[in-house]
Design a protein around this motif. Structure first.
Motif, PDB file in Angstrom:
ATOM      1  N   SER A  48      -8.585  11.950  31.705  1.00 19.84           N
ATOM      2  CA  SER A  48      -8.366  12.851  32.709  1.00 19.84           C
ATOM      3  C   SER A  48      -9.974  14.035  33.152  1.00 19.84           C
ATOM      4  O   SER A  48     -10.801  13.893  32.470  1.00 19.84           O
ATOM      5  CB  SER A  48      -7.518  14.251  32.127  1.00 19.84           C
ATOM      6  OG  SER A  48      -7.937  14.927  31.284  1.00 19.84           O
ATOM      7  N   LYS A  49      -9.708  14.337  34.330  1.00 21.26           N
ATOM      8  CA  LYS A  49     -10.935  15.230  34.863  1.00 21.26           C
ATOM      9  C   LYS A  49     -11.065  16.189  34.109  1.00 21.26           C
ATOM     10  O   LYS A  49     -12.515  16.668  33.581  1.00 21.26           O
ATOM     11  CB  LYS A  49     -10.609  15.671  36.364  1.00 21.26           C
ATOM     12  CG  LYS A  49     -10.435  14.636  37.424  1.00 21.26           C
ATOM     13  CD  LYS A  49      -9.802  15.252  38.700  1.00 21.26           C
ATOM     14  CE  LYS A  49      -9.629  14.239  39.750  1.00 21.26           C
ATOM     15  NZ  LYS A  49      -8.895  14.514  40.894  1.00 21.26           N
ATOM     16  N   ARG A  50     -10.291  17.011  33.407  1.00 24.38           N
ATOM     17  CA  ARG A  50     -10.273  17.929  32.300  1.00 24.38           C
ATOM     18  C   ARG A  50     -11.235  17.655  31.269  1.00 24.38           C
ATOM     19  O   ARG A  50     -12.295  17.971  30.786  1.00 24.38           O
ATOM     20  CB  ARG A  50      -9.201  18.821  32.001  1.00 24.38           C
ATOM     21  CG  ARG A  50      -9.422  19.970  31.058  1.00 24.38           C
ATOM     22  CD  ARG A  50      -7.953  20.193  30.285  1.00 24.38           C
ATOM     23  NE  ARG A  50      -7.690  19.200  29.393  1.00 24.38           N
ATOM     24  CZ  ARG A  50      -8.282  19.121  27.909  1.00 24.38           C
ATOM     25  NH1 ARG A  50      -9.410  19.688  27.673  1.00 24.38           N
ATOM     26  NH2 ARG A  50      -7.967  17.992  27.359  1.00 24.38           N
ATOM     27  N   LEU A  51     -10.706  16.339  30.511  1.00 20.65           N
ATOM     28  CA  LEU A  51     -11.227  15.890  29.385  1.00 20.65           C
ATOM     29  C   LEU A  51     -12.727  15.294  29.577  1.00 20.65           C
ATOM     30  O   LEU A  51     -13.528  15.464  28.766  1.00 20.65           O
ATOM     31  CB  LEU A  51     -10.415  14.797  28.533  1.00 20.65           C
ATOM     32  CG  LEU A  51     -10.900  14.104  27.343  1.00 20.65           C
ATOM     33  CD1 LEU A  51     -11.147  15.376  26.548  1.00 20.65           C
ATOM     34  CD2 LEU A  51      -9.869  13.243  26.722  1.00 20.65           C
ATOM     35  N   SER A  55     -16.095  16.804  27.965  1.00 21.50           N
ATOM     36  CA  SER A  55     -16.814  15.700  27.249  1.00 21.50           C
ATOM     37  C   SER A  55     -18.233  15.822  27.758  1.00 21.50           C
ATOM     38  O   SER A  55     -19.409  15.714  26.827  1.00 21.50           O
ATOM     39  CB  SER A  55     -16.402  14.393  27.426  1.00 21.50           C
ATOM     40  OG  SER A  55     -15.001  14.135  26.715  1.00 21.50           O
ATOM     41  N   LEU A  56     -18.501  15.938  29.122  1.00 21.05           N
ATOM     42  CA  LEU A  56     -19.783  16.120  29.609  1.00 21.05           C
ATOM     43  C   LEU A  56     -20.519  17.609  28.955  1.00 21.05           C
ATOM     44  O   LEU A  56     -21.719  17.454  28.725  1.00 21.05           O
ATOM     45  CB  LEU A  56     -19.768  15.937  30.892  1.00 21.05           C
ATOM     46  CG  LEU A  56     -19.211  14.716  31.887  1.00 21.05           C
ATOM     47  CD1 LEU A  56     -19.088  14.886  33.496  1.00 21.05           C
ATOM     48  CD2 LEU A  56     -20.513  13.938  31.531  1.00 21.05           C
ATOM     49  N   GLU A 153      -6.670  13.068  22.557  1.00 21.83           N
ATOM     50  CA  GLU A 153      -6.564  12.206  21.805  1.00 21.83           C
ATOM     51  C   GLU A 153      -6.204  12.775  20.235  1.00 21.83           C
ATOM     52  O   GLU A 153      -7.100  13.750  20.051  1.00 21.83           O
ATOM     53  CB  GLU A 153      -7.605  11.258  21.639  1.00 21.83           C
ATOM     54  CG  GLU A 153      -7.813  10.546  22.929  1.00 21.83           C
ATOM     55  CD  GLU A 153      -9.133   9.701  22.841  1.00 21.83           C
ATOM     56  OE1 GLU A 153      -9.129   8.553  22.472  1.00 21.83           O
ATOM     57  OE2 GLU A 153     -10.213  10.074  23.319  1.00 21.83           O
ATOM     58  N   GLN A 154      -5.432  12.313  19.411  1.00 21.67           N
ATOM     59  CA  GLN A 154      -5.461  12.614  18.122  1.00 21.67           C
ATOM     60  C   GLN A 154      -5.142  11.536  17.191  1.00 21.67           C
ATOM     61  O   GLN A 154      -4.194  10.830  17.547  1.00 21.67           O
ATOM     62  CB  GLN A 154      -4.213  13.886  17.975  1.00 21.67           C
ATOM     63  CG  GLN A 154      -4.337  15.100  18.407  1.00 21.67           C
ATOM     64  CD  GLN A 154      -3.163  15.847  18.508  1.00 21.67           C
ATOM     65  OE1 GLN A 154      -2.184  15.577  17.924  1.00 21.67           O
ATOM     66  NE2 GLN A 154      -3.430  17.236  18.558  1.00 21.67           N
ATOM     67  N   ASP A 155      -5.621  11.792  15.929  1.00 23.43           N
ATOM     68  CA  ASP A 155      -5.233  10.883  14.723  1.00 23.43           C
ATOM     69  C   ASP A 155      -4.681  11.774  13.881  1.00 23.43           C
ATOM     70  O   ASP A 155      -5.189  12.719  13.657  1.00 23.43           O
ATOM     71  CB  ASP A 155      -6.426   9.874  14.282  1.00 23.43           C
ATOM     72  CG  ASP A 155      -6.930   8.912  15.003  1.00 23.43           C
ATOM     73  OD1 ASP A 155      -6.168   8.258  15.910  1.00 23.43           O
ATOM     74  OD2 ASP A 155      -8.066   8.462  14.945  1.00 23.43           O
ATOM     75  N   VAL A 156      -3.327  11.295  13.226  1.00 19.13           N
ATOM     76  CA  VAL A 156      -2.728  12.240  12.341  1.00 19.13           C
ATOM     77  C   VAL A 156      -2.301  11.426  11.206  1.00 19.13           C
ATOM     78  O   VAL A 156      -1.650  10.378  11.192  1.00 19.13           O
ATOM     79  CB  VAL A 156      -1.385  12.729  13.037  1.00 19.13           C
ATOM     80  CG1 VAL A 156      -0.636  13.635  11.853  1.00 19.13           C
ATOM     81  CG2 VAL A 156      -1.629  13.678  14.536  1.00 19.13           C
ATOM     82  N   GLU A 157      -2.773  11.904  10.028  1.00 13.84           N
ATOM     83  CA  GLU A 157      -2.487  11.391   8.910  1.00 13.84           C
ATOM     84  C   GLU A 157      -1.180  12.093   8.014  1.00 13.84           C
ATOM     85  O   GLU A 157      -1.245  13.366   8.035  1.00 13.84           O
ATOM     86  CB  GLU A 157      -3.676  11.249   7.979  1.00 13.84           C
ATOM     87  CG  GLU A 157      -4.778  10.239   8.354  1.00 13.84           C
ATOM     88  CD  GLU A 157      -5.861  10.003   7.494  1.00 13.84           C
ATOM     89  OE1 GLU A 157      -5.932  10.203   6.416  1.00 13.84           O
ATOM     90  OE2 GLU A 157      -7.190   9.813   8.422  1.00 13.84           O
TER      91      GLU A 157
END
Length: 167
Positions: A48-51, A55-56, A153-157
Motif C-alpha cells: 500500500s502507499k502507506r506501507l 518503508s521508505l 504483514e505479520q508472522d504469528v507463532e
C-alpha cells in the motif's frame, strides 16, 4: 472550434470502470510466491502507499546511521556499500533473501493451508495457518485504485497445549 467538438462525438464521457479487484486470497498467495522467489520488485508493487511510505522512511533512517548500515551489512552478509546503494525494491529483495535462509520459517510458510478472509475495520485480514496450527501468516489488505494492496504483514507463532497444560 467546431472540429474539436466533432472529434468528441460518439465517445462516452465516463471513464472505463475498473474490473473487479483480484480476490484477497489470490493476493495473499501471490505475496507468498513473491516472498518465496525473493522478488522485491513484485512485492514492493503489492504494498500500500502507506506501507511504502513507512518503508521508505525506515530505509532513509537506516542509511542515515553508519552504525545501522554496518550492522545490517553483517546481518545480511553484504557490503555496507550495497546497503547504502539499495533502493526500496532492492532492499526488499535483500531482506527477503536473508529471511529465506531460515529453513524452519520457510518450512512453516510452505505448509500453510488455504487463506481465510475477515473484515477488520477498513482493511481485510487474510490469514493462513500451517497444518499443526503453530504458525500463522497474516496480511492486512486495503483497496487502492481498485486493487488490493498489502498494508501490514505479520508472522504469528502459536503455542499449542494439550488438555491439562502439557505440550
Amino acid at each position: 472550434a467546431l472540429l474539436v467538438l466533432a472529434a468528441g462525438c460518439g465517445k462516452s464521457a465516463e471513464p472505463p470502470k475498473p474490473s473487479a479487484p483480484e480476490p484477497p486470497e489470490a493476493v495473499f498467495k501471490r505475496a507468498l510466491a513473491h516472498y518465496d522467489a525473493a522478488d522485491g520488485k513484485a512485492m514492493w508493487a503489492l504494498l500500500s502507499k502507506r506501507l511504502q511510505a513507512e518503508s521508505l522512511e525506515a530505509l532513509r533512517q537506516i542509511k542515515a546511521s553508519e552504525e545501522k548500515v554496518k550492522e545490517l551489512a553483517v546481518q545480511f552478509g553484504i557490503t555496507p556499500e550495497a546497503v547504502r546503494a539499495a533502493g526500496p525494491e532492492e532492499f526488499t529483495t535483500i531482506v527477503m533473501t536473508w529471511r529465506l535462509k531460515d529453513a524452519e520459517k520457510m518450512r512453516l510458510h510452505r505448509d500453510l493451508k488455504s487463506p481465510r478472509v475477515h473484515q477488520d475495520g477498513k482493511r481485510l485480514r487474510v490469514s493462513a495457518v500451517n497444518s499443526d496450527g503453530t504458525f500463522e501468516r497474516v496480511l492486512y489488505l486495503v483497496e487502492e485504485d481498485g486493487v488490493w494492496k498489502v498494508d501490514e504483514e505479520q508472522d504469528v507463532e502459536h503455542e499449542i497445549q494439550e488438555v491439562g497444560g502439557e505440550k
